[in-house]
Write an enzyme that holds these catalytic residues in place. Structure first.
Site, short mmCIF file in Angstrom:
data_model
loop_
_atom_site.label_atom_id
_atom_site.label_comp_id
_atom_site.label_asym_id
_atom_site.label_seq_id
_atom_site.Cartn_x
_atom_site.Cartn_y
_atom_site.Cartn_z
N LYS A 120 2.78 2.10 -3.59
CA LYS A 120 3.84 3.10 -3.68
C LYS A 120 4.81 2.92 -2.51
CE LYS A 120 0.25 6.13 -5.46
NZ LYS A 120 -0.78 7.11 -5.06
N ARG B 207 -9.23 12.37 -0.76
CA ARG B 207 -8.81 12.38 0.66
C ARG B 207 -7.38 12.86 0.72
NH1 ARG B 207 -5.25 8.18 0.05
NH2 ARG B 207 -5.92 6.63 -1.46
#
Lengths: 448, 149, 448, 149
Positions: free
Chosen positions: C237, C291
């Site tokens: 990303k 996370r």
């Protein structure tokens, strides 16, 4: 909307205007003095023009230089920032006379609010509470004595043309008044060119609360919440916050409404601030700042309104983009001014920044025009950056700010941060037990 | 130009200590020429921002030092538009090869629609004209390069 | 609440956790490798411990080194950040075994979501839509052929233990499947230690949409809006935004609700992300990131929720501080990852930063661990900073981001910013005509 | 220590390639000693993180260079708690004035509740012990100063 704007300023506010213009799709022209050739605002504007030597009088304050720069770059508006020519009605007129738009109120409004007495007259006409006193120039001693008897002591004897804490004297009784009246007037004449003085009630421990407002050409007049700027050193604000903490909600509403009323009754256009003194459950009109203020970011953080973009839009003739009821406040914001000065002696500390680390992360905003290697000029204002935080509540904002200040590394010059760190941890600040003279008294009583 | 604007302009000039000025606007073709009492009469336009330009006048000489290697330079003492002559159909004040004396008018810099006569602060022979007629100039910008006579 | 936390990470995420802890009144311990002795996170933590040499395997990835550092500094919790040990169930167990709290989900959840097949099983159990396919390991070719006939082509043949785009092969028809099946399994065995492969429907132009979620120990399970992270280069990303633009509102609601359902059904505690592929009006479960994620700030900007503080609070056993209906989104946020790499060749570009100017002003957030003079290490991730903006709408956010990127000066190393500047101005980005393979195709077709 | 924890700890140690380890906890006074199959039996505790310490072992020598002016230094190859002896009532491995040979155990660094024997990577005479018994040490921290014999 404007196509190109000249920014008649430097430093962080010039950067602020560049950012607002970029988002509005407006090109920018920076002006700079010879000393500022390498300045940040010059680097990030689309165009730039050198307008004179380092001395502000011959560059940033030179009306012909700034107007000529605007002429040769063919801008259609001029943003004055704050300070320099921002409240200069003649400059605003010259900008208009050259077929450009002054991004600020009309020259008439600048004159009206530039003079303490006409400002007060406008406030009184709008029904705003004023401190008891002469409400105008007092010509002779006996008139002053009579006003004083009616208002009661202590009183403040002020030069009509003074400002920023200059030309003011506290008078505790009639004897003193008789002694100092003539001297004050003579001093005022020498310092400000006008010997006009007036009297008003003196508040021993007031808070400085100011209301951000805006008006458009079509009669809209709104307030955009208030700020508390009581944390001042010798009348210079050094910590500002929004909203004002621990304020009775009824009083808060009355103060906000008063400011909006003043905008409506004067037909003021663009953004401005109405300053008040607040003591107990009373509030009193102080003055209007007919421009964007240094501390505007705290209002932006809690309202989500970009005040500089709003100012430009309103100057361009747009309608107010929101109604009063659409102005919503969220959370708490505090700003500290990072001044290049000795934090204890307050002597200016210009020079090269040899180490720099600005804080970041969520809710942290830095408005600055410096970086590692930048030179802080001795010629201009000592404000090098503003650190602003936004958090869900005041306690969280203070914690965030203290953390961000710890992260703020500025090496090579001294800054005001160590003083502000102490003040932010001070119980009086945390418990909102401060007033406009709090810091001066605190400094006086500080051990060492 | 409206009467009110004109009056304000005159008041401003008065405050600025202007002796004489000429104002022309392309907008409506209006032209305004004013001389204040006590001002030295002269056959040509005054330098209206003389009071502001004066303390700066020393700057070009000092600032010229880096350029000293290849001759003297006359710099713009104010920001504005550069003109080589007093009017479109007048002769240029100076051309390449002309001798110039200190104090001699070498060009016009128009600022705030006022025609400011720029005087040389050095003696010399013009070797290069560094800017086109009608172009904007910044404060401190090089205008003419000169060689010692 | 915890008294002291060890941050088992470096770089911007270590700074991010330090900031969150400071605001929660928690002391911080930084760990660092020998190469990071001068690193920013070391400077700003309350304490710091050198845990090994530059190589991550012997420092940030060394379980004994990190646990020992936590032991000798007597912390009561460990925050793993992202990467390194963040999804290591054994590490989480060791932290717990040493009487400390792992700030993340339980080791069981880390295992459940760390394995593609058990993650999918959990998603299916919660009623989340999955891509058609084998829904489990395919042992032999004939089984694969049968599954493929039922699902239809094109299909993706994936290593069960793969990730980050590795161990995947697109299969367009049965002939190809017969050719590559054995090879893919053998490769998977070599690369990931397990030869298990599975088949699933291949989407040609999907968007990557992920939902931020959170759960507490008492059964609360909420989503905190979604992010669009379709702008990826080779599955990495590089531009992320919230909320996902141009998404049908019904679909948006269904995607968000699906993530919350998964949290509720698995009893997941703390924050996490559920990733989906979206094509047309269909969406499919991809995986869970158990996370905090690199791109969490865009969610923080639009919701005003500090996700790292929330994560710490939930790990400490606090109750979810808000209900689902109190999660409100405001405006639009975009993040670009500033990677130290050649923007066109994507080769890492470590080195000393010799010139640095970070953007500022309203709505601009920088999460970084660098400054002028900082050394970008060759040993670790190339992410040096994240630039995040927040504006009232997507168009304004793009304008603000482009301006902020122009202000972002990083000299001495190359960064990904020039690539991202082009992408942000690309009509496909502006018009939301992108998908997860858009950048790779765009780069292939780029002239020069 | 609970059975489950213990089992997990053992599994972890197995994965880390540990040969033998001793685990003591002050919490409940429990003590655990495990030796894996195939491990070399020995009369004293193994260095359980040897596999990790090994590649680092070279580092102290290299890193010691700046301190070379005033002698050789033994640095901590791992982070943990420093002990001068194998147990509270045992004798210190080395004292000031002792001769030390390369490979000789000089102290313990406890990491993850494992007692790691630290071997000297140089020959020399101990001139200074730079850290108190029971104190935390960081990776690369100076432990002993030595002079050449």
């Amino acid at each position: 909307m404007f196509r190109k704007i000249l920014i008649a300023n430097r430093g962080e506010i010039a950067m602020r205007v560049i950012r607002a213009c970029r988002e509005l799709g407006i090109r920018t022209v920076a002006v700079y003095s010879e000393a500022d050739r390498q300045a940040t605002h010059v680097r990030f504007a689309d165009e730039s023009v050198c307008i004179g030597p380092a001395q502000a009088r011959q560059s940033y304050l030179s009306l012909p230089a700034v107007i000529s720069a605007a002429d040769i770059t063919r801008v259609d508006a001029v943003h004055p920032g704050y300070g320099f020519l921002a409240e200069n009605a003649t400059f605003a007129e010259a900008v208009n006379a050259h077929g450009m738009t002054f991004i600020g109120p009309s020259p008439e409004h600048l004159r009206q609010f530039g003079d303490k007495l006409s400002a007060k007259a406008a406030a009184r006409a709008a029904g705003l509470p004023l401190l008891a006193g002469s409400h105008g120039a007092v010509e002779v001693l006996e008139e002053a004595v009579e006003v004083a008897r009616a208002s009661g002591y202590p009183l403040m004897l002020k030069a009509a043309a003074g400002g920023g804490g200059k030309g003011m004297r506290v008078v505790e009784d009639e004897d003193t008044l008789r002694k100092v009246f003539a001297i004050t007037s003579a001093e005022a004449k020498a310092a400000f060119g006008s010997g006009e003085v007036f009297l008003e009630r003196f508040l021993r421990a007031p808070r400085h609360i100011e209301v951000q407002f805006a008006g458009d050409r079509y009669g809209a007049a709104v307030h955009i919440g208030e700020r508390d700027c009581s944390m001042q050193r010798r009348h210079q604000k050094i910590i500002e916050e929004a909203p004002a903490p621990n304020l009775d909600e009824g009083l808060r509403d009355r103060i906000r409404a008063a400011a909006a009323r003043l905008v409506a009754s004067t037909g003021y256009v663009t953004v401005g601030t109405c300053e008040f003194l607040v003591q107990g459950d009373e509030f009193f009109f102080l003055e209007v700042n007919p421009r964007i203020q240094v501390e505007h970011p705290v209002t932006e953080m809690v309202t989500g309104i970009d005040l500089v973009q709003l100012q430009i839009r309103l100057a361009a003739g747009e309608r107010m983009p929101f109604t009063q009821s659409e102005v919503k406040l969220d959370g708490h914001s505090i700003e500290v001014r990072v001044n290049a000065e000795d934090p204890w002696k307050f002597t200016p500390s210009p020079g090269r920044i040899v180490g720099y680390h600005a804080p970041g992360g969520p809710g942290v905003r830095v408005d600055s025009a410096v970086h590692e290697g930048a030179f802080v000029q001795p010629y201009y204002d000592s404000l090098v950056a503003k650190l602003i935080v936004h958090a869900p509540d005041r306690e969280a904002a203070i914690r965030k700010l203290l953390g961000a200040m710890d992260e703020y590394v500025v090496e090579g010059i001294r800054t005001s941060l160590p003083l502000q760190k102490l003040l932010l941890s001070d119980p009086a600040f945390r418990d909102v037990k401060f007033h406009t003279r709090y810091i001066d008294e605190w400094l006086k009583n500080r051990p060492g | 130009m409206e009467r009110k604007e004109m009056a304000e302009l005159i008041r401003m000039m008065k405050r600025q200590g202007v002796a004489e000025f000429t104002y022309e606007t392309g907008e409506d073709g209006s032209k305004l020429k004013v001389r204040f009492e006590g001002a030295t009469p002269s056959g040509y336009m005054q330098v209206p921002v003389a009071a502001q330009a004066a303390p700066v006048a020393a700057a070009p000489a000092a600032a010229a030092k880096p350029a000293a290697a290849d001759g003297r330079v006359i710099k713009a003492p104010i920001v504005g538009t550069f003109y080589r002559s007093s009017s479109p159909d007048a002769q240029a004040y100076v051309n390449v090869g002309d001798s110039v004396r200190k104090g001699q008018v070498v060009c016009i810099v128009e600022a705030m629609k006022l025609m400011n006569q720029i005087e040389s602060d050095v003696d010399g022979v013009v070797t290069e004209i560094l800017i086109e007629n009608g172009q904007p100039v910044q404060f401190g910008q090089d205008l003419f390069r000169l060689a010692a006579r």
